[in-house]
Design an enzyme around this catalytic site. Structure first.
Site, PDB file in Angstrom:
ATOM      1  N   LYS A 168     -25.944   1.941  32.747  1.00 51.43           N
ATOM      2  CA  LYS A 168     -27.373   2.011  32.381  1.00 51.43           C
ATOM      3  C   LYS A 168     -27.516   1.602  30.921  1.00 51.43           C
ATOM      4  O   LYS A 168     -26.714   2.052  30.085  1.00 51.43           O
ATOM      5  CB  LYS A 168     -27.901   3.450  32.527  1.00 51.43           C
ATOM      6  CG  LYS A 168     -27.689   4.066  33.893  1.00 51.43           C
ATOM      7  CD  LYS A 168     -28.730   3.618  34.886  1.00 51.43           C
ATOM      8  CE  LYS A 168     -28.504   4.332  36.209  1.00 51.43           C
ATOM      9  NZ  LYS A 168     -29.375   3.880  37.258  1.00 51.43           N
ATOM     10  N   SER A 170     -29.524   2.626  28.815  1.00 46.16           N
ATOM     11  CA  SER A 170     -29.740   3.831  28.006  1.00 46.16           C
ATOM     12  C   SER A 170     -28.437   4.559  27.707  1.00 46.16           C
ATOM     13  O   SER A 170     -28.421   5.509  26.953  1.00 46.16           O
ATOM     14  CB  SER A 170     -30.650   4.784  28.772  1.00 46.16           C
ATOM     15  OG  SER A 170     -29.975   5.168  29.980  1.00 46.16           O
ATOM     16  N   ARG A 171     -27.355   4.113  28.351  1.00 41.95           N
ATOM     17  CA  ARG A 171     -26.021   4.756  28.293  1.00 41.95           C
ATOM     18  C   ARG A 171     -25.967   6.045  29.128  1.00 41.95           C
ATOM     19  O   ARG A 171     -24.982   6.762  29.087  1.00 41.95           O
ATOM     20  CB  ARG A 171     -25.539   5.048  26.859  1.00 41.95           C
ATOM     21  CG  ARG A 171     -25.512   3.809  25.956  1.00 41.95           C
ATOM     22  CD  ARG A 171     -24.594   2.717  26.512  1.00 41.95           C
ATOM     23  NE  ARG A 171     -24.404   1.609  25.589  1.00 41.95           N
ATOM     24  CZ  ARG A 171     -25.042   0.427  25.664  1.00 41.95           C
ATOM     25  NH1 ARG A 171     -25.913   0.205  26.636  1.00 41.95           N
ATOM     26  NH2 ARG A 171     -24.792  -0.532  24.793  1.00 41.95           N
ATOM     27  N   LEU A 172     -27.049   6.326  29.863  1.00 46.78           N
ATOM     28  CA  LEU A 172     -27.007   7.466  30.793  1.00 46.78           C
ATOM     29  C   LEU A 172     -26.369   6.990  32.098  1.00 46.78           C
ATOM     30  O   LEU A 172     -26.999   6.978  33.156  1.00 46.78           O
ATOM     31  CB  LEU A 172     -28.422   7.993  31.065  1.00 46.78           C
ATOM     32  CG  LEU A 172     -28.941   9.078  30.139  1.00 46.78           C
ATOM     33  CD1 LEU A 172     -30.371   9.462  30.514  1.00 46.78           C
ATOM     34  CD2 LEU A 172     -28.058  10.323  30.161  1.00 46.78           C
TER      35      LEU A 172
END
Ligand SMILES: Cc1cc2nc3c(=O)[nH]c(=O)nc-3n(C[C@H](O)[C@H](O)[C@H](O)COP(=O)(O)O)c2cc1C
Length: 192
Positions: A168, A170-172
């Site tokens: 992702k 967002s790094r999520l």
């Protein structure tokens, strides 16, 4: 078939069919060398099923020797175009000579001649020598069907853990880890 293997096959199919990757079967195989250091390099994944993940190589190469000393390996896939990463830990063992024969026959004649003309992972002196060796073997080989050399084969990596990561921006990232327990796979989520 086991759930994580089904999931792997569906991601690999997506990488092969719906993405513009030139080498969707490339996988980084990490082995442990004689000094205890990890050593990674890419190979081509040939197939996967419940028995494990198969790749082929020279049995005398560094990775071949590492595995014969220590069968613990890691496989890492990254399919950039679809944003999937897969990590596998497992135990490698040599595939049968007859199965290796089957994969040998799928290789191009040039790839087969390269295998015959080189000692994979050995030092040598110049790039020129490499082409000379190749041309010499090519000139002298008469067989229509080149037989598989004794020291070329494959390994099957029987998985112990398989982690699927969906990237992702967002790094999520979503991380699903499967661990084998007897004959059952346990699924847990990992924080990104
Ligand atoms: C995309 C890609 C695919 C490769 N496929 C293979 C393969 O299937 N088998 C193999 O022995 N080497 C393959 N190689 C070469 C290996 O990365 C490596 O250089 C070679 O196997 C020697 O590794 P070693 O000295 O650590 O044993 C491939 C390299 C790349 C970049």
């Amino acid at each position: 078939m086991w759930k994580p293997i089904i999931k792997f096959i569906s991601w690999w199919d997506e990488a092969k069919n719906n993405s513009k990757l030139k080498h969707p079967s490339a996988v980084c195989v990490s082995t442990i060398d004689e000094h205890g250091f990890p050593s990674g390099r890419f190979v081509d994944l040939k197939s996967v099923d419940e028995s494990g993940f198969i790749f082929c190589t020279s049995l005398d190469s560094q990775k071949g020797r590492d595995i014969q000393r220590n069968p613990k390996v890691a496989l890492t896939f990254w399919w950039e175009t679809i944003g999937y990463q897969v990590r596998v830990n497992g135990l490698a063992s040599q595939i049968s000579s007859s199965l290796a024969e089957k994969y040998w026959k799928t290789r191009s004649r040039d790839a087969q001649i390269t295998t015959l003309s080189c000692k994979q992972s050995q030092y040598f002196f110049s790039e020129q020598d490499l082409y000379k060796q190749f041309e010499e073997v090519k000139k002298n080989i008469e067989e229509k069907q080149i037989p598989k050399p004794e020291n070329w084969g494959g390994f099957v990596v029987k998985p112990i853990t398989i982690e699927f990561l969906t990237f992702k921006e967002s790094r999520l990232h979503i991380r699903e880890q499967y661990t084998i327990n007897g004959d059952e796979w346990q699924k847990r989520l990992l924080q990104p």
